[in-house]
Design a protein around this motif. Structure first.
Motif, PDB file in Angstrom:
ATOM      1  N   ILE A  68       0.837  -1.208   0.000  1.00  0.00           N
ATOM      2  CA  ILE A  68       0.000   0.000   0.000  1.00  0.00           C
ATOM      3  C   ILE A  68       0.873   1.259   0.000  1.00  0.00           C
ATOM      4  N   MET A  69       1.935   1.247   0.798  1.00  0.00           N
ATOM      5  CA  MET A  69       2.812   2.425   0.814  1.00  0.00           C
ATOM      6  C   MET A  69       3.517   2.585  -0.533  1.00  0.00           C
ATOM      7  N   LYS A  70       3.844   1.469  -1.182  1.00  0.00           N
ATOM      8  CA  LYS A  70       4.519   1.551  -2.491  1.00  0.00           C
ATOM      9  C   LYS A  70       3.577   2.157  -3.537  1.00  0.00           C
ATOM     10  N   VAL A  71       2.361   1.625  -3.607  1.00  0.00           N
ATOM     11  CA  VAL A  71       1.408   2.074  -4.641  1.00  0.00           C
ATOM     12  C   VAL A  71       0.900   3.479  -4.335  1.00  0.00           C
ATOM     13  N   ASN A  72       0.542   3.722  -3.071  1.00  0.00           N
ATOM     14  CA  ASN A  72      -0.152   4.976  -2.734  1.00  0.00           C
ATOM     15  C   ASN A  72       0.793   6.140  -2.446  1.00  0.00           C
ATOM     16  N   VAL A  73       2.051   5.843  -2.112  1.00  0.00           N
ATOM     17  CA  VAL A  73       2.962   6.932  -1.716  1.00  0.00           C
ATOM     18  C   VAL A  73       4.252   6.940  -2.553  1.00  0.00           C
ATOM     19  N   THR A  74       5.028   5.861  -2.451  1.00  0.00           N
ATOM     20  CA  THR A  74       6.347   5.849  -3.111  1.00  0.00           C
ATOM     21  C   THR A  74       6.214   6.056  -4.615  1.00  0.00           C
ATOM     22  N   ALA A  75       5.288   5.347  -5.231  1.00  0.00           N
ATOM     23  CA  ALA A  75       5.114   5.463  -6.689  1.00  0.00           C
ATOM     24  C   ALA A  75       4.793   6.901  -7.074  1.00  0.00           C
ATOM     25  N   GLN A  76       3.963   7.558  -6.270  1.00  0.00           N
ATOM     26  CA  GLN A  76       3.569   8.934  -6.597  1.00  0.00           C
ATOM     27  C   GLN A  76       4.753   9.886  -6.453  1.00  0.00           C
ATOM     28  N   ALA A  77       5.571   9.644  -5.432  1.00  0.00           N
ATOM     29  CA  ALA A  77       6.736  10.515  -5.218  1.00  0.00           C
ATOM     30  C   ALA A  77       7.726  10.377  -6.371  1.00  0.00           C
ATOM     31  N   ILE A  78       8.024   9.125  -6.729  1.00  0.00           N
ATOM     32  CA  ILE A  78       9.059   8.907  -7.754  1.00  0.00           C
ATOM     33  C   ILE A  78       8.534   9.295  -9.142  1.00  0.00           C
ATOM     34  N   MET A  79       7.252   9.060  -9.378  1.00  0.00           N
ATOM     35  CA  MET A  79       6.672   9.486 -10.651  1.00  0.00           C
ATOM     36  C   MET A  79       6.703  11.008 -10.764  1.00  0.00           C
ATOM     37  N   THR A  80       6.339  11.682  -9.677  1.00  0.00           N
ATOM     38  CA  THR A  80       6.335  13.151  -9.693  1.00  0.00           C
ATOM     39  C   THR A  80       7.741  13.683  -9.923  1.00  0.00           C
ATOM     40  N   LYS A  81       8.706  13.083  -9.236  1.00  0.00           N
ATOM     41  CA  LYS A  81      10.116  13.497  -9.404  1.00  0.00           C
ATOM     42  C   LYS A  81      10.517  13.413 -10.880  1.00  0.00           C
ATOM     43  N   ALA A  82      10.149  12.293 -11.520  1.00  0.00           N
ATOM     44  CA  ALA A  82      10.526  12.114 -12.932  1.00  0.00           C
ATOM     45  C   ALA A  82       9.795  13.093 -13.846  1.00  0.00           C
ATOM     46  N   LEU A  83       8.555  13.430 -13.488  1.00  0.00           N
ATOM     47  CA  LEU A  83       7.738  14.259 -14.394  1.00  0.00           C
ATOM     48  C   LEU A  83       7.912  15.759 -14.185  1.00  0.00           C
ATOM     49  N   LEU A  84       8.475  16.158 -13.057  1.00  0.00           N
ATOM     50  CA  LEU A  84       8.581  17.606 -12.792  1.00  0.00           C
ATOM     51  C   LEU A  84       9.304  18.378 -13.905  1.00  0.00           C
ATOM     52  N   PRO A  85      10.426  17.873 -14.440  1.00  0.00           N
ATOM     53  CA  PRO A  85      11.093  18.642 -15.502  1.00  0.00           C
ATOM     54  C   PRO A  85      10.194  18.887 -16.716  1.00  0.00           C
ATOM     55  N   VAL A  86       9.408  17.884 -17.121  1.00  0.00           N
ATOM     56  CA  VAL A  86       8.536  18.059 -18.299  1.00  0.00           C
ATOM     57  C   VAL A  86       7.311  18.913 -17.931  1.00  0.00           C
ATOM     58  N   MET A  87       6.944  18.939 -16.669  1.00  0.00           N
ATOM     59  CA  MET A  87       5.845  19.817 -16.235  1.00  0.00           C
ATOM     60  C   MET A  87       6.322  21.275 -16.186  1.00  0.00           C
ATOM     61  N   ARG A  88       7.585  21.455 -15.850  1.00  0.00           N
ATOM     62  CA  ARG A  88       8.115  22.833 -15.800  1.00  0.00           C
ATOM     63  C   ARG A  88       8.183  23.437 -17.202  1.00  0.00           C
ATOM     64  N   LYS A  89       8.109  22.589 -18.230  1.00  0.00           N
ATOM     65  CA  LYS A  89       8.118  23.101 -19.616  1.00  0.00           C
ATOM     66  C   LYS A  89       6.746  23.633 -20.029  1.00  0.00           C
ATOM     67  N   ALA A  90       5.716  23.336 -19.235  1.00  0.00           N
ATOM     68  CA  ALA A  90       4.370  23.853 -19.542  1.00  0.00           C
ATOM     69  C   ALA A  90       4.289  25.307 -19.072  1.00  0.00           C
ATOM     70  N   PRO A  91       3.452  26.118 -19.728  1.00  0.00           N
ATOM     71  CA  PRO A  91       3.311  27.510 -19.275  1.00  0.00           C
ATOM     72  C   PRO A  91       2.837  27.570 -17.825  1.00  0.00           C
ATOM     73  N   HIS A  92       1.887  26.694 -17.479  1.00  0.00           N
ATOM     74  CA  HIS A  92       1.418  26.511 -16.102  1.00  0.00           C
ATOM     75  C   HIS A  92       1.094  25.039 -15.957  1.00  0.00           C
ATOM     76  N   ALA A  93       1.428  24.453 -14.815  1.00  0.00           N
ATOM     77  CA  ALA A  93       1.132  23.031 -14.626  1.00  0.00           C
ATOM     78  C   ALA A  93       0.456  22.806 -13.276  1.00  0.00           C
ATOM     79  N   SER A  94      -0.397  21.776 -13.252  1.00  0.00           N
ATOM     80  CA  SER A  94      -1.157  21.471 -12.033  1.00  0.00           C
ATOM     81  C   SER A  94      -0.964  20.014 -11.629  1.00  0.00           C
ATOM     82  N   ILE A  95      -0.593  19.816 -10.376  1.00  0.00           N
ATOM     83  CA  ILE A  95      -0.490  18.453  -9.837  1.00  0.00           C
ATOM     84  C   ILE A  95      -1.569  18.300  -8.763  1.00  0.00           C
TER      85      ILE A  95
END
Ligand code: NAP
Length: 246
Positions: free
Chosen positions: A121-148
């Motif tokens: 549960i911690m892997k699916v509900n927490v760790t996965a979200q943290a690591i996915m967000t970490k990976a996606l932040l650079p491509v989100m920063r390329k958007a004019p505005h981004a929402s998480i």
């Protein structure tokens, strides 16, 4: 937020990734975002369910979505890095990320908590979200505005007997939202959480088997908060914990 009325083209030209897009609230959000003009990236565990949502979006004439089959339980950091690279190549940027997929696990007394289930549960509900967000932040920063958007729960805001690891994971989700929102303050990325409230889905039926589902709001009915937070009208809203049903 139930009264918020989104403009028809609120999400036109936006690229939005939805996790757990094959069922329940994630499915409703993906369809709603597409209906408002977004190209949605449908991430989930069961390919058949994702294909059904894909077909529904195509059939309705909304922008062609993409499918990312991924089980968050077994996913590695490299999977998320590869996904971020593919999104950067195909779309150039990412405007929205809805962390919706979660597992409920077994409810019961604290002394019955099973270590394997707690870790899953911690892997699916927490760790996965943290690591996915970490990976996606650079491509989100390329958007004019981004929402998480992180998905919380009433038991992630006030602890309740017998809700065990699921409740712990939702408190962690709120904490992750606050930490990231604080880091993103004064940037073009905004970060908030939604507590959907009691909603007519498989997960709710599992948690409350004796309840009549007809007494609950449908996933479609709770979409106004999701639309508000994905749309540009929420620019400047950061670090807030929303309730979709109030
Ligand atoms: N419904 C409510 O009353 C309620 C209340 C408070 C909070 N929430 C929260 O709202 C969110 C959506 O809940 P829901 O009620 O819509 O739940 P749901 O009907 O059970 O849907 C959950 C979705 O998450 C996906 N998922 C689960 N484990 C996954 C994994 N390991 N990898 C990838 N995808 C996975 C599921 O995919 P598969 O179908 O392929 O397994 C499904 O699409 C959750 O975060 C939940 O905690 C719901």
């Amino acid at each position: 937020m139930l009264e918020y009325q989104a403009a028809k083209d609120l999400l036109k030209n936006k690229i939005i990734l939805v996790t757990g897009a094959g069922d329940g609230i994630g499915c409703a959000a993906a369809i709603e975002f597409a209906q408002h003009g977004a190209t949605v990236i449908l991430l989930g565990k069961t390919v058949k369910k994702l294909e059904k949502v894909y077909d529904e979006i195509i059939h309705a004439g909304y922008p062609t979505p993409a499918i990312v089959p991924l089980d968050l339980k077994g996913a590695t950091e490299q999977n998320y890095i590869d996904m971020a690279e593919t999104i950067a190549e195909q779309f150039g940027h990412l405007d929205g990320l809805l962390h919706n997929a979660s597992q409920l696990g077994a409810l019961g007394p604290f002394e019955h908590i099973d270590l394997t289930s707690l870790e899953t549960i911690m892997k699916v509900n927490v760790t996965a979200q943290a690591i996915m967000t970490k990976a996606l932040l650079p491509v989100m920063r390329k958007a004019p505005h981004a929402s998480i958007i992180f998905t919380s729960s009433s038991v992630g805001r006030k602890g309740r007997a017998y809700w065990g690891p699921y409740a712990f994971s939702k408190f962690a989700t709120e904490g992750m939202m606050q930490v990231l929102a604080d880091e993103c303050d004064e940037t073009h990325v905004r970060v908030n959480s939604i507590n959907p409230g009691a909603t007519r889905t498989e997960m709710r039926a599992k948690a409350y088997p004796a309840e009549d589902p007809q007494t609950l709001k449908t996933a479609k009915e709770i979409m106004p908060t999701y639309l508000f937070l994905m749309g540009d009208e929420s620019i400047g809203t950061n670090g807030q914990a929303f309730n979709a049903q109030s």
